[in-house]
Write an enzyme that holds these catalytic residues in place. Structure first.
Site, PDB file in Angstrom:
ATOM      1  CG  ASN A   9      -1.650   1.013   1.438  1.00 54.28           C
ATOM      2  OD1 ASN A   9      -1.507   2.316   1.185  1.00 54.28           O
ATOM      3  ND2 ASN A   9      -3.190   0.820   1.385  1.00 54.28           N
ATOM      4  N   GLY A  11      -0.126   4.347   0.289  1.00 55.75           N
ATOM      5  CA  GLY A  11      -0.124   5.471   1.223  1.00 55.75           C
ATOM      6  C   GLY A  11       0.254   5.016   2.662  1.00 55.75           C
ATOM      7  CE  LYS A  12      -2.493  -0.490   5.570  1.00 54.96           C
ATOM      8  NZ  LYS A  12      -2.745  -1.751   5.720  1.00 54.96           N
ATOM      9  CG  ASP A  69      -4.816  -5.648   9.363  1.00 56.36           C
ATOM     10  OD1 ASP A  69      -4.886  -5.585   8.284  1.00 56.36           O
ATOM     11  OD2 ASP A  69      -5.822  -6.209   9.924  1.00 56.36           O
ATOM     12  CG  PHE A 154      -4.070   6.324   2.000  1.00 56.20           C
ATOM     13  CD1 PHE A 154      -4.527   5.061   2.211  1.00 56.20           C
ATOM     14  CD2 PHE A 154      -3.382   7.102   2.802  1.00 56.20           C
ATOM     15  CE1 PHE A 154      -3.917   4.397   3.073  1.00 56.20           C
ATOM     16  CE2 PHE A 154      -2.669   6.414   3.825  1.00 56.20           C
ATOM     17  CZ  PHE A 154      -3.058   5.096   4.028  1.00 56.20           C
ATOM     18  N   GLY A 155      -7.646   6.274   1.029  1.00 56.62           N
ATOM     19  CA  GLY A 155      -8.573   5.311   1.695  1.00 56.62           C
ATOM     20  C   GLY A 155      -9.928   6.061   2.131  1.00 56.62           C
ATOM     21  CE  LYS A 177      -4.040  10.483   7.238  1.00 56.69           C
ATOM     22  NZ  LYS A 177      -3.837   9.657   5.832  1.00 56.69           N
TER      23      LYS A 177
END
Length: 195
Positions: A9, A11-12, A69, A154-155, A177
């Site tokens: 991912n 973004g992560k 996760d 994201f997400g 953030k």
């Protein structure tokens, strides 16, 4: 020291690289950069999935691995999408469809009943068979907006309202953030344990 992020991912990876940058201890490498595919998420909890991801990445690369996760838990939906946040609408990682499904599921739910939280569990394994992984959790309380706001992140960020700032996660500047998010809080707890 190289540390494998057990995720592809983007973004992560971006968030965690920024959050880990000040430690000077690790260089975070995505498992996809090393040719490692994602492992199937079969756990029943965020902790089980984070450990499974980290173990898979450590075994495939021979390097220490960080499993992440995370998901969005909405009270009015009994905690959904929860573990299935990335594939809530079917296809893995289709943020627009996931948000559409979430907003449809909350149609008619009043603003005060849209409480939700992002949850992130990080698991750091020094080796695939590490008997004492370092596990940290972070939570970010908020509420689901009736429509998307903002263009960052994201997400589910465009529909997650941070109550303290009155902004969606997608409207917050990245530094703010990262300081208050579930992932930022989990990483801060992980850093404390590493110290």
């Amino acid at each position: 020291m190289d540390l494998v992020l057990a995720s592809g991912n983007a973004g992560k990876l971006s968030e965690l690289r920024e959050l880990l940058g000040d430690t000077g201890r690790f260089r975070l490498v995505a498992q996809s950069e090393l040719g490692v595919a994602d492992v199937e998420e079969t756990g029943l909890t965020f902790i089980e999935n984070a450990l499974s991801k980290a173990r898979h990445a450590a075994r495939a690369t021979g390097l220490p691995a960080l499993g992440d996760d995370s998901g969005l838990c909405v009270d009015a939906l009994g905690g959904a999408p929860g573990l299935y946040s990335a594939r809530y609408a079917g296809a893995h990682g289709d943020a627009d469809r996931n948000i559409d499904k979430l907003l449809h599921a909350l149609d008619g739910v009043p603003e005060h009943a849209r409480s939700a939280r992002f949850v992130c569990v990080l698991a750091l394994l020094r080796s695939p068979d590490d008997p004492s992984p370092i596990v940290a959790e972070g939570r970010w309380e908020g509420r689901i907006l009736p429509a998307r706001r903002g263009a960052r992140g994201f997400g589910y960020d465009p529909v997650f309202l941070d109550l303290a700032h009155g902004l969606s996660a997608a409207e917050l500047d990245p530094a703010t953030k990262n300081a208050i998010s579930h992932r930022g809080r989990a990483l801060a707890a992980l850093k404390q344990q590493l110290a």
